[in-house]
Scaffold this active site. Structure first.
Site, short mmCIF file in Angstrom:
data_model
loop_
_atom_site.label_atom_id
_atom_site.label_comp_id
_atom_site.label_asym_id
_atom_site.label_seq_id
_atom_site.Cartn_x
_atom_site.Cartn_y
_atom_site.Cartn_z
N PRO A 133 -4.27 7.14 -2.08
CA PRO A 133 -3.25 6.53 -2.95
C PRO A 133 -2.14 5.80 -2.16
O PRO A 133 -1.65 4.77 -2.59
CB PRO A 133 -2.68 7.74 -3.72
N GLY A 136 -4.17 2.03 2.50
CA GLY A 136 -5.36 1.18 2.41
C GLY A 136 -5.57 0.47 3.74
O GLY A 136 -6.44 0.83 4.53
N SER A 137 -4.69 -0.50 4.03
CA SER A 137 -4.83 -1.28 5.27
C SER A 137 -4.62 -0.42 6.51
O SER A 137 -5.33 -0.56 7.51
CB SER A 137 -3.80 -2.41 5.30
N ARG A 289 -19.79 -32.39 -20.20
CA ARG A 289 -18.53 -32.63 -20.92
C ARG A 289 -18.08 -34.08 -20.74
O ARG A 289 -18.02 -34.58 -19.62
CB ARG A 289 -17.46 -31.69 -20.36
N GLY A 361 -10.13 -25.87 -21.31
CA GLY A 361 -9.81 -24.72 -22.17
C GLY A 361 -10.96 -23.73 -22.25
O GLY A 361 -10.75 -22.52 -22.36
N GLU A 384 -12.40 -4.20 1.94
CA GLU A 384 -12.81 -4.21 3.35
C GLU A 384 -11.86 -5.01 4.24
O GLU A 384 -12.27 -5.71 5.16
CB GLU A 384 -14.24 -4.72 3.48
C1 LIG Z 1 -12.09 -2.61 -6.74
C2 LIG Z 1 -11.81 -2.00 -5.40
C3 LIG Z 1 -12.80 -1.28 -4.76
C4 LIG Z 1 -12.53 -0.65 -3.54
N1 LIG Z 1 -13.51 0.12 -2.93
C5 LIG Z 1 -13.19 0.87 -1.87
C6 LIG Z 1 -14.14 1.80 -1.31
O1 LIG Z 1 -15.28 1.89 -1.77
N2 LIG Z 1 -13.74 2.59 -0.28
C7 LIG Z 1 -12.48 2.52 0.25
O2 LIG Z 1 -12.19 3.27 1.20
N3 LIG Z 1 -11.57 1.64 -0.23
C8 LIG Z 1 -11.89 0.82 -1.26
N4 LIG Z 1 -10.97 -0.06 -1.78
C9 LIG Z 1 -9.62 -0.08 -1.21
C10 LIG Z 1 -9.36 -1.33 -0.39
O3 LIG Z 1 -10.06 -1.26 0.81
C11 LIG Z 1 -7.84 -1.43 -0.19
O4 LIG Z 1 -7.27 -1.73 -1.47
C12 LIG Z 1 -7.46 -2.49 0.81
O5 LIG Z 1 -7.84 -2.10 2.10
C13 LIG Z 1 -5.95 -2.79 0.80
O6 LIG Z 1 -5.23 -1.63 0.88
P1 LIG Z 1 -4.02 -1.33 -0.15
O7 LIG Z 1 -4.54 -1.62 -1.52
O8 LIG Z 1 -3.52 0.03 0.10
O9 LIG Z 1 -2.94 -2.39 0.18
P2 LIG Z 1 -1.78 -2.22 1.31
O10 LIG Z 1 -2.37 -1.76 2.57
O11 LIG Z 1 -0.70 -1.41 0.73
O12 LIG Z 1 -1.30 -3.73 1.45
C14 LIG Z 1 -0.44 -4.35 0.48
C15 LIG Z 1 -0.20 -5.79 0.92
O13 LIG Z 1 0.44 -5.81 2.20
C16 LIG Z 1 -0.34 -6.56 3.12
N5 LIG Z 1 -0.21 -5.95 4.45
C17 LIG Z 1 -0.45 -4.66 4.78
N6 LIG Z 1 -0.21 -4.45 6.08
C18 LIG Z 1 0.20 -5.65 6.60
C19 LIG Z 1 0.60 -6.10 7.89
N7 LIG Z 1 0.60 -5.29 8.95
N8 LIG Z 1 0.95 -7.40 8.03
C20 LIG Z 1 0.93 -8.25 6.97
N9 LIG Z 1 0.57 -7.88 5.73
C21 LIG Z 1 0.21 -6.60 5.54
C22 LIG Z 1 -1.75 -6.51 2.60
O14 LIG Z 1 -2.53 -7.61 3.09
C23 LIG Z 1 -1.49 -6.60 1.11
O15 LIG Z 1 -1.24 -7.95 0.76
C24 LIG Z 1 -11.25 -0.77 -2.96
C25 LIG Z 1 -10.26 -1.53 -3.60
C26 LIG Z 1 -10.53 -2.14 -4.80
C27 LIG Z 1 -9.44 -2.93 -5.47
#
Ligand SMILES: Cc1cc2nc3c(=O)[nH]c(=O)nc-3n(C[C@H](O)[C@H](O)[C@H](O)COP(=O)(O)OP(=O)(O)OC[C@H]3O[C@@H](n4cnc5c(N)ncnc54)[C@H](O)[C@@H]3O)c2cc1C
Length: 404
Positions: A133, A136-137, A289, A361, A384
């Site tokens: 939660p 991610g990154s 179209r 549209g 990813e």
């Molecule tokens: C439909 C869906 C399916 C998914 N499936 C999987 C899965 O199977 N397994 C799994 O493990 N994960 C999965 N994910 C998670 C996905 O890998 C993460 O959402 C993604 O890595 C981004 O992490 P976050 O959402 O926490 O965003 P954050 O890490 O919170 O990032 C938020 C924003 O800040 C930017 N950002 C973050 N750090 C930096 C930095 N250092 N410099 C500049 N910009 C930055 C990001 O690019 C983004 O724009 C899934 C996500 C979705 C939406």
């Protein structure tokens, strides 16, 4: 004087045959049915059953385990065709492919023997879980933990987020912290192969301690479920540490990042597939179209859009295949995989938007396929590794390779 030359083909005979077969499958089975499953947000079971029969769950798994033993390049071509049909279908195989890659590269013989034959047929499907939660990154920031008990089993606790195939999978490759004091943190992480009963929300018996809350409601990428996973005292036997305890404890981060490199080629192929479909829809609609007395395709502004779309699709496809071929040849391809993922996912989004504009549209109507593509394409910018993260990877690798 005429010189006889062989017709240029980028594809081997196997690649041509298999991509033609998958394209036909997409045209006949995926595209006509995607609207139904997308609108209902229901799992496309009949399509997945046919994919099992076609052997599509075992494309990269070696023949000795019942798979096709094909390379990443061919796999990327297949994924492009599936995504051209509907990216959710490629989502059903995507994490499965990453799981099988992890087993093939790092698994013990026993782990390969136990899982790969069942995965090759699609009897069980794999999920891949890093995200949480709050994370991610920044994967090194995960909080979920695994602690070794006195009986030798590991106890897993913590919440995972956004797990594609979270409910329907039979096995989840999950990253846990096994040494909370490790510095840097990535050295204290381990990948566990956690088994579960497919489609069951609360694990029982050997799988007690793993619950799966209701699927997350999404803008697009419907049909394939994305869920949380709650590990609360889940017991994982020591032989289910990826690679075995001796080789695997503390190696999870490195293993998962390696898998993400092939995962990025896979997402790039999905970007090419959705962009290709958007181009096809735009080419058709723009010739049907009419405005101001002629098909809109005869207006130069529309032709320029088509030209830009086709050029970008071709460039993204070439870069994706280059990254895949380098990996198949055993070369480092982290830079190219990052570039391919960045270019192809952005191309997917751009081509879908241009196709949407060309539809006027009607692009906003659920009667037209482009409406679904418009909701699906943004996912590829995120999953990813976001585009920002890809640029960070590319920048870092560039400076490493060209250090002065
Ligand atoms: C439909 C869906 C399916 C998914 N499936 C999987 C899965 O199977 N397994 C799994 O493990 N994960 C999965 N994910 C998670 C996905 O890998 C993460 O959402 C993604 O890595 C981004 O992490 P976050 O959402 O926490 O965003 P954050 O890490 O919170 O990032 C938020 C924003 O800040 C930017 N950002 C973050 N750090 C930096 C930095 N250092 N410099 C500049 N910009 C930055 C990001 O690019 C983004 O724009 C899934 C996500 C979705 C939406």
């Amino acid at each position: 004087m005429a010189v006889e030359t062989a017709a240029y083909s980028e594809l081997t005979d196997i690649q041509r045959d298999i991509t033609e077969m998958v394209r036909q499958f997409a045209d006949e089975q995926i595209i006509p049915n995607a609207e139904h499953y997308d609108h209902e947000d229901s799992f496309p079971e009949p399509i997945v059953e046919q994919m099992k029969e076609l052997g599509l769950f075992g494309v990269t798994i070696p023949e000795e385990y019942g798979g096709m033993g094909l390379d990443l390049t061919t796999y990327a071509m297949i994924v492009e065709e599936l995504s051209r049909g509907w990216i959710s279908i490629s989502g059903v195989v995507n994490t499965h492919f990453i799981g099988s890659y992890l087993l093939m590269k790092f698994g013990t013989d026993e782990q390969k023997q136990y899982f790969l034959p069942k995965m090759a047929t699609g009897e069980i499907r794999a999920a891949f879980s890093l995200s949480e939660p709050e994370v991610g990154s920044d994967v090194q920031g995960i909080k979920a933990t695994a602690k070794k008990g006195e009986d030798g089993a590991w106890e897993l606790n913590g919440q995972k987020m956004w797990v594609t195939n979270g409910l329907g999978s039979g096995v989840v490759f999950v990253l846990m912290k096994t040494d909370t004091k490790a510095d840097p943190p990535y050295k204290g992480m381990t990948c566990f192969i956690t088994e579960k009963e497919p489609w069951k929300e609360a694990g029982e018996g050997d799988y007690a301690g793993l619950t799966i809350p209701p699927k997350i409601k999404k803008m697009g990428y419907k049909g394939v479920e994305s869920t949380e996973l709650v590990y609360d005292g889940y017991r994982c036997p020591p032989e289910r540490v990826l690679g075995g305890e001796e080789a695997g404890v503390g190696q999870g981060f490195v293993q998962m990042m390696d898998a993400l490199e092939v995962g990025r080629v896979n997402v790039a192929a999905r970007g090419v597939g959705i962009a290709q479909r958007a181009l096809e829809l735009a080419l058709r609609y723009s010739q049907e179209r009419k405005t101001f007395g002629k098909p809109i395709a005869q207006h130069q502004a529309i032709q320029f859009k088509l030209a830009d779309m086709a050029t970008k699709v071709e460039a993204a496809r070439l870069l994706t295949r280059k990254a895949a071929r380098m990996k198949d040849a055993g070369e480092r391809s982290d830079l190219e995989a990052g570039m391919a993922k960045l270019l192809a996912s952005e191309t997917g989004k751009e081509c879908v938007e241009e196709c949407f504009r060309i539809h006027g549209g009607y692009g906003y109507s659920k009667e037209y396929e482009i409406e679904r593509l418009y909701r699906d394409a943004p996912l590829l910018l995120i999953g990813e590794g976001t585009s920002e993260i890809q640029r960070m990877v590319i920048g870092k690798k560039l400076l490493q390779r060209h250090k002065i």
